[in-house]
Design a protein around this motif. Structure first.
Motif, PDB file in Angstrom:
ATOM      1  N   ASN A  86      -8.851  -7.832  -3.129  1.00 11.67           N
ATOM      2  CA  ASN A  86      -9.329  -6.563  -3.675  1.00 11.67           C
ATOM      3  C   ASN A  86      -9.786  -6.731  -5.115  1.00 11.67           C
ATOM      4  N   PHE A  87      -9.023  -7.473  -5.901  1.00 13.96           N
ATOM      5  CA  PHE A  87      -9.411  -7.722  -7.285  1.00 13.96           C
ATOM      6  C   PHE A  87     -10.697  -8.555  -7.356  1.00 13.96           C
ATOM      7  N   ALA A  88     -10.838  -9.523  -6.438  1.00 22.29           N
ATOM      8  CA  ALA A  88     -12.049 -10.352  -6.423  1.00 22.29           C
ATOM      9  C   ALA A  88     -13.265  -9.510  -6.043  1.00 22.29           C
ATOM     10  N   TRP A  89     -13.139  -8.692  -5.010  1.00 27.19           N
ATOM     11  CA  TRP A  89     -14.223  -7.813  -4.566  1.00 27.19           C
ATOM     12  C   TRP A  89     -14.609  -6.825  -5.661  1.00 27.19           C
ATOM     13  N   SER A  90     -13.619  -6.384  -6.421  1.00 19.77           N
ATOM     14  CA  SER A  90     -13.873  -5.432  -7.503  1.00 19.77           C
ATOM     15  C   SER A  90     -14.543  -6.073  -8.714  1.00 19.77           C
ATOM     16  N   GLY A  91     -14.642  -7.410  -8.700  1.00 15.55           N
ATOM     17  CA  GLY A  91     -15.317  -8.101  -9.787  1.00 15.55           C
ATOM     18  C   GLY A  91     -14.421  -8.466 -10.949  1.00 15.55           C
ATOM     19  N   TYR A  92     -13.101  -8.409 -10.744  1.00 11.42           N
ATOM     20  CA  TYR A  92     -12.179  -8.713 -11.839  1.00 11.42           C
ATOM     21  C   TYR A  92     -11.991 -10.218 -12.037  1.00 11.42           C
ATOM     22  N   ALA A 365      -9.540  -4.606   1.764  1.00 11.11           N
ATOM     23  CA  ALA A 365      -8.927  -3.459   2.428  1.00 11.11           C
ATOM     24  C   ALA A 365      -7.422  -3.594   2.539  1.00 11.11           C
ATOM     25  N   TYR A 366      -6.849  -4.721   2.124  1.00  6.73           N
ATOM     26  CA  TYR A 366      -5.437  -4.951   2.386  1.00  6.73           C
ATOM     27  C   TYR A 366      -4.514  -3.865   1.831  1.00  6.73           C
ATOM     28  N   PRO A 367      -4.738  -3.332   0.629  1.00  8.24           N
ATOM     29  CA  PRO A 367      -3.824  -2.274   0.163  1.00  8.24           C
ATOM     30  C   PRO A 367      -3.722  -1.105   1.137  1.00  8.24           C
ATOM     31  N   ILE A 368      -4.840  -0.666   1.713  1.00  7.05           N
ATOM     32  CA  ILE A 368      -4.772   0.444   2.671  1.00  7.05           C
ATOM     33  C   ILE A 368      -4.180  -0.022   3.995  1.00  7.05           C
ATOM     34  N   ILE A 369      -4.454  -1.281   4.377  1.00  7.22           N
ATOM     35  CA  ILE A 369      -3.845  -1.827   5.599  1.00  7.22           C
ATOM     36  C   ILE A 369      -2.327  -1.832   5.463  1.00  7.22           C
ATOM     37  N   SER A 370      -1.838  -2.288   4.315  1.00 10.05           N
ATOM     38  CA  SER A 370      -0.396  -2.408   4.109  1.00 10.05           C
ATOM     39  C   SER A 370       0.286  -1.040   4.085  1.00 10.05           C
ATOM     40  N   SER A 371      -0.274  -0.103   3.330  1.00 10.52           N
ATOM     41  CA  SER A 371       0.349   1.225   3.246  1.00 10.52           C
ATOM     42  C   SER A 371       0.296   1.940   4.590  1.00 10.52           C
ATOM     43  N   THR A 372      -0.796   1.752   5.331  1.00 10.98           N
ATOM     44  CA  THR A 372      -0.920   2.366   6.655  1.00 10.98           C
ATOM     45  C   THR A 372       0.061   1.751   7.635  1.00 10.98           C
ATOM     46  N   PHE A 373       0.216   0.434   7.562  1.00 13.81           N
ATOM     47  CA  PHE A 373       1.161  -0.251   8.444  1.00 13.81           C
ATOM     48  C   PHE A 373       2.588   0.214   8.163  1.00 13.81           C
ATOM     49  N   GLU A 374       2.927   0.381   6.899  1.00 16.82           N
ATOM     50  CA  GLU A 374       4.274   0.857   6.570  1.00 16.82           C
ATOM     51  C   GLU A 374       4.524   2.238   7.173  1.00 16.82           C
ATOM     52  N   LYS A 375       3.579   3.150   6.977  1.00 19.54           N
ATOM     53  CA  LYS A 375       3.734   4.508   7.530  1.00 19.54           C
ATOM     54  C   LYS A 375       3.867   4.455   9.049  1.00 19.54           C
ATOM     55  N   MET A 376       3.027   3.632   9.681  1.00 19.68           N
ATOM     56  CA  MET A 376       3.058   3.505  11.137  1.00 19.68           C
ATOM     57  C   MET A 376       4.399   2.951  11.622  1.00 19.68           C
ATOM     58  N   ALA A 377       4.869   1.864  10.977  1.00 21.36           N
ATOM     59  CA  ALA A 377       6.120   1.245  11.402  1.00 21.36           C
ATOM     60  C   ALA A 377       7.303   2.180  11.186  1.00 21.36           C
ATOM     61  N   ARG A 378       7.282   2.930  10.100  1.00 20.85           N
ATOM     62  CA  ARG A 378       8.353   3.912   9.869  1.00 20.85           C
ATOM     63  C   ARG A 378       8.345   4.984  10.950  1.00 20.85           C
ATOM     64  N   ASN A 379       7.168   5.451  11.318  1.00 17.94           N
ATOM     65  CA  ASN A 379       7.082   6.465  12.366  1.00 17.94           C
ATOM     66  C   ASN A 379       7.594   5.925  13.700  1.00 17.94           C
ATOM     67  N   ILE A 380       7.221   4.685  14.014  1.00 15.68           N
ATOM     68  CA  ILE A 380       7.710   4.071  15.251  1.00 15.68           C
ATOM     69  C   ILE A 380       9.227   3.925  15.196  1.00 15.68           C
ATOM     70  N   ASP A 395      -7.355   4.158  13.196  1.00 15.39           N
ATOM     71  CA  ASP A 395      -8.344   5.115  12.686  1.00 15.39           C
ATOM     72  C   ASP A 395      -8.353   5.147  11.166  1.00 15.39           C
ATOM     73  N   THR A 396      -7.181   5.147  10.562  1.00 11.12           N
ATOM     74  CA  THR A 396      -7.081   5.201   9.100  1.00 11.12           C
ATOM     75  C   THR A 396      -7.672   3.948   8.459  1.00 11.12           C
ATOM     76  N   ILE A 397      -7.325   2.793   8.996  1.00 13.80           N
ATOM     77  CA  ILE A 397      -7.821   1.529   8.445  1.00 13.80           C
ATOM     78  C   ILE A 397      -9.337   1.429   8.579  1.00 13.80           C
ATOM     79  N   GLU A 398      -9.855   1.712   9.765  1.00 11.80           N
ATOM     80  CA  GLU A 398     -11.292   1.561   9.985  1.00 11.80           C
ATOM     81  C   GLU A 398     -12.090   2.598   9.200  1.00 11.80           C
ATOM     82  N   ARG A 399     -11.545   3.787   9.008  1.00  8.43           N
ATOM     83  CA  ARG A 399     -12.240   4.806   8.208  1.00  8.43           C
ATOM     84  C   ARG A 399     -12.365   4.338   6.766  1.00  8.43           C
ATOM     85  N   ASN A 400     -11.294   3.760   6.229  1.00 10.95           N
ATOM     86  CA  ASN A 400     -11.337   3.277   4.844  1.00 10.95           C
ATOM     87  C   ASN A 400     -12.347   2.141   4.690  1.00 10.95           C
ATOM     88  N   ILE A 401     -12.372   1.237   5.639  1.00  7.99           N
ATOM     89  CA  ILE A 401     -13.319   0.115   5.574  1.00  7.99           C
ATOM     90  C   ILE A 401     -14.753   0.629   5.658  1.00  7.99           C
TER      91      ILE A 401
END
Length: 411
Positions: A86-92, A365-380, A395-401
């Motif tokens: 994410n930092f590389a893509w952002s140009g940092y 996209a990893y930050p959104i993947i990680s936060s989405t996975f956490e929410k999903m795993a907690r719900n499960i 749906d959440t991951i692909e929408r963000n991408i």
């Protein structure tokens, strides 16, 4: 923002200052070793002088982002490896090939490098490894096979062991899995299980789709297994503390190598460290820890690279490992340590990392993947319909991408 600044050595008139940021951590030994490395580098030459600033870990990413927008980034950043793309893509960040010594890059284990689109943007001195801790006395008492590097437990063996331990009445929750932790632990700790089942958080062939990869048959099998651990009370949904294994309340502890010193002190020769189970696709553990990169805005990339090269010397890597107990990131450094050399008593962690580590998805996209996975795993974990939870995460991951035009990848 509260920061703690340290500057080591005296700045010579002819030296150029190189600013470095690192996260503030509760691991004081890690900070002390880093400070000593800076001191040695500053004293080893007179061309460059490293000045380091500590940033609170909880606000580190936000601080970096704000500084980037203000054009005020330092030359050198430490970063949790999963956020590097994410930092590389952002140009940092600058790619490190051509800046760092190629020998130093080639000498690192795979999980000690952070990449984006095939280029290396970060390097690290250490890693950690997941394992399954237990005790010899428990294995003997319940007639359980001691899993080995060559032959880990299968899913069936794990479930049989948990059923036997639960039925004994000795353990209310026989397996500790740190489900009370938040944030990155969920992806670091539980996505490897998903991957061992044959699924993943995203399609790594294109990094733009999760459909069929996260929510397909393999993902559903993982989610059903994961939910079953709590439904059968093998694992505590909401543990009150992290001490179940060291206090003898749990027979098994699924956690990282950072607990080795505590577990060894508590159980001594009774302690057994086994590889994580193989759920069908081979054992999988997370890879990648805090690493170092050089910013695009750095006015003295040559000096920044000289310091990072200095940190990657076997002697510097081994000093970090000896002080902290973490896995050294090169085989040469491992041979300079008591625990991780080929004949060392903790060598199995190094072997686990080399053989089983899978880096988290190398996408911005990893930050959104990680936060989405956490929410999903907690719900499960808490009883949600598994398929619905998986589909919602996709749906959440692909929408963000899609909203971010693929983060530099195309379908």
């Amino acid at each position: 923002m509260t920061t703690l600044t340290f500057s080591v050595g005296s700045v010579m008139a002819a030296t150029s200052e190189i600013k470095l940021w690192r996260h503030e951590t509760s691991n004081i030994k890690e900070i002390e070793v880093n400070k000593a490395t800076i001191d040695r580098f500053n004293q080893s030459q007179t061309k460059w002088h490293i000045t380091a600033e500590m940033i609170p870990e909880g606000s580190y990413t936000q601080t970096v982002t704000a500084a980037a927008l203000a054009g005020d980034l330092p030359c050198i950043l430490d970063m949790d490896q999963p956020v590097v793309p994410n930092f590389a893509w952002s140009g940092y960040l600058r790619p490190l090939e051509g800046l760092l010594s190629q020998d130093a890059l080639d000498g690192l284990i795979g999980s000690a490098k952070g990449t984006y689109k095939g280029k290396v943007y970060s390097v690290g001195q250490f890693d950690v490894a997941l394992a399954l801790f237990t005790r010899k006395s428990i294995l003997e008492k319940y007639n359980l096979r001691q899993a080995t590097y060559v032959q880990p437990w299968t899913k069936a063996e794990l479930l049989d062991a948990l059923a036997k331990l639960k039925a004994s009445g000795e353990f209310q929750y026989p397996l500790a899995m740190r489900t009370g932790w938040t944030g990155e632990w969920y992806s670091y700790g539980y996505a490897p299980m998903l991957q061992s089942f044959g699924a993943d958080q995203i399609d790594r062939d294109n990094y733009v789709t999760s459909e069929g990869v996260l929510n397909g048959e393999a993902g559903l099998a993982w989610g059903t297994f994961f939910q079953g651990l709590f439904d059968k009370e093998y694992v505590d949904r909401n543990p009150s503390d992290d001490k179940a294994f060291v206090q003898g309340r749990a027979a098994l502890d699924y956690v990282g190598s950072w607990e080795m010193a505590n577990h060894s002190e508590r159980w001594g020769d009774d302690l057994v460290v086994m590889p994580v189970p193989d759920f069908g696709g081979g054992p999988v553990i997370g890879g990648g820890s805090w690493q170092w990169g050089i910013t695009q805005s750095c006015a003295n990339p040559e000096g920044a690279a000289a310091f990072v090269d200095f940190m990657l010397q076997p002697e510097e890597i081994s000093a970090m490992s000896v002080a902290t107990g973490m896995i050294p990131s090169s085989p040469e450094a491992a041979e300079l340590t008591e625990h991780y050399q080929v004949s060392g008593d903790w060598r199995f962690f190094y072997d686990f990392s080399a053989a089983f580590a899978v880096l988290r998805p190398a996408t911005p996209a990893y930050p959104i993947i990680s936060s989405t996975f956490e929410k999903m795993a907690r719900n499960i974990k808490d009883g949600a319909d598994v398929q619905d939870a998986l589909d919602e995460a996709v749906d959440t991951i692909e929408r963000n991408i899609s909203d971010n035009k693929g983060y530099g990848f195309t379908q």
